[in-house]
Design an enzyme around this catalytic site. Structure first.
Site, PDB file in Angstrom:
ATOM      1  CB  THR A 122      40.125  40.175  30.747  1.00  8.22           C
ATOM      2  OG1 THR A 122      40.852  41.134  31.512  1.00  8.22           O
ATOM      3  CG2 THR A 122      38.991  39.646  31.631  1.00  8.22           C
ATOM      4  CG  ASP A 123      45.118  41.474  32.450  1.00  4.09           C
ATOM      5  OD1 ASP A 123      43.966  41.964  32.452  1.00  4.09           O
ATOM      6  OD2 ASP A 123      46.155  42.175  32.344  1.00  4.09           O
ATOM      7  CD  GLU A 124      40.280  44.192  34.076  1.00  7.33           C
ATOM      8  OE1 GLU A 124      39.407  44.403  34.928  1.00  7.33           O
ATOM      9  OE2 GLU A 124      40.488  44.927  33.103  1.00  7.33           O
ATOM     10  CE1 TYR A 146      34.968  42.597  31.127  1.00 12.46           C
ATOM     11  CE2 TYR A 146      36.938  43.165  32.371  1.00 12.46           C
ATOM     12  CZ  TYR A 146      36.348  42.703  31.218  1.00 12.46           C
ATOM     13  OH  TYR A 146      37.113  42.348  30.138  1.00 12.46           O
ATOM     14  CE  LYS A 150      35.743  38.345  29.216  1.00 13.29           C
ATOM     15  NZ  LYS A 150      35.146  38.195  27.837  1.00 13.29           N
TER      16      LYS A 150
END
Ligand code: NAD
Ligand code: TYD
Length: 335
Positions: A122-124, A146, A150
């Site tokens: 994810t970009d997060e 989260y 990741k």
């Protein structure tokens, strides 16, 4: 191509299973069926001889070996605990699946001689960006339990390339929307609440910005990385449509025939990232480009939820009510 896809009963996973079958792959789907895993998401492929389902956990080596069976050409890991707010309420499951599970899967894949491994991320993992867009060489600065989990999974996957020479590719997708997304994320939560005439809880001032991509475009991006990605490389997959949460909210209210009186500004998410934005030129150089116009894809998504109450009404009961109460401090808005 024989693919082991994990998390195939989830939102993006089920769309990716359908894409892989349509493109002629043989698919084994390993899924634990957590609250977010829904076998109905793949009802139409159940009888397909090219499709096999294995119920199991990516952190359980025996389950992974059963899913690998007599081999596969590649693994695409979409299994994850995927929701930021749940990672704030109950973090323990996140590193278990997203870091340990990914590690078990990498180890079992390598042991079985599977060369190719796509880690869907994810970009997060980059954290928040005030201006400009993240590129793949930017540092990791995850903000939430989260995204930190990741990031741990990404680093494990990249270490398998560095240490063992495995042909690993990491994709980092932006905020994804479309049919079959569990109604805890912004778009499906607000669409289903609005369809029922219930308030939509906007965190803080609602001026946070996300880079939106349709689920089909995200899946073609993962497919491109699977087929053409360079071993050891990271690929951003951004839709390029940036909007504030209030913008998205107003569009949803408009498409569901509601007005702004349903907007309820609630306490902000702790550690809330202000803006995400991805530069996807590395994946575009492999021939990928998003095709959906945001407005059209949102109309189609709202239409899907309007037509498919049979899909989301059963979800918005039971475990979901307990989650909604814990997160928003009142009963579930629907059913
Ligand atoms: P989802 O929550 O809808 O689905 C997750 C799936 O994984 C479910 O079917 C669940 O049962 C399964 N699962 C969870 N833990 C498991 C385990 N231990 N073993 C086996 N299966 C397990 O998630 P999603 O939104 O479809 O996201 C899929 C992937 O894409 C995730 O890795 C997520 O981090 C990533 N991603 C999502 C978005 C987004 O906006 N939704 C954006 C970028 C990246
Ligand atoms: P979300 O869909 O949870 O995705 P992410 O946190 O991965 O970006 O949230 C998207 C944006 O919407 C994010 O800025 C948080 C905000 N949001 C709300 O304002 N209210 C809500 O009830 C939810 C679920 C999200």
């Amino acid at each position: 191509m024989r693919l082991l896809i994990t998390g195939g009963c989830g939102f993006i996973g089920s769309a990716f299973v359908r894409l892989a079958l349509a493109r002629g792959a043989e698919v084994t789907n390993l899924d634990k069926l957590t609250y977010a895993g829904n076998p109905k998401n793949l009802a139409e492929v159940e009888g397909d001889p090219a499709y096999r389902f294995v119920h199991g956990d990516i952190a359980d080596a025996d389950a992974v070996r059963a899913a690998i069976g007599d081999g596969a050409d590649a693994v695409v890991n979409l299994a994850a605990e995927s929701h930021v707010d749940r990672s704030i309420l109950a973090p323990a499951e996140f590193p278990r699946t997203d870091v340990v599970g990914t590690t078990v899967l990498l180890h079992e894949a390598r042991t079985a001689g599977i060369e190719r491994f796509v880690q869907v991320s994810t970009d997060e993992v980059y954290g928040s960006i005030e201006s400009g867009s993240f590129t793949e060489t930017d540092r990791l600065a995850p903000s939430s339990p989260y995204s930190a989990s990741k990031a741990g999974g990404d680093l494990q996957a990249l270490a398998w390339h560095h240490t063992f020479g495995m042909s690993v590719v990491v994709t980092r997708g932006s905020n994804t929307f479309g049919p079959r997304q569990y109604p805890e994320k912004l778009i499906p939560l607000f669409v289903t609440n609005a369809l029922d005439g219930q308030p939509v809880p906007v965190y803080g001032d609602g001026m946070q910005v996300r880079d939106w991509i349709s689920v089909d475009d995200h899946c073609t991006g993962i497919w491109t990385a699977l087929e053409r990605g360079e071993p050891g490389a990271i690929y951003n997959i951004g839709g390029g449509y940036e909007a504030t949460n209030l913008d998205i909210t107003r569009r949803i209210l408009d498409l569901t025939g509601r007005d702004e009186s349903l907007i309820e500004h609630v306490a902000d998410r702790p550690g809330h990232d202000r803006r995400y934005s991805l530069d996807s030129s590395r994946l575009r150089a492999l021939g990928w480009a998003p095709t959906a116009a945001f407005a059209d894809a949102l109309v189609a998504t709202v239409g899907w939820y309007r037509d498919r109450r049979d899909w989301w009404e059963p979800i918005k009961s039971g475990e979901y009510r307990r989650y909604y109460e814990a997160q928003y401090g009142r009963g579930s808005a629907s059913s």
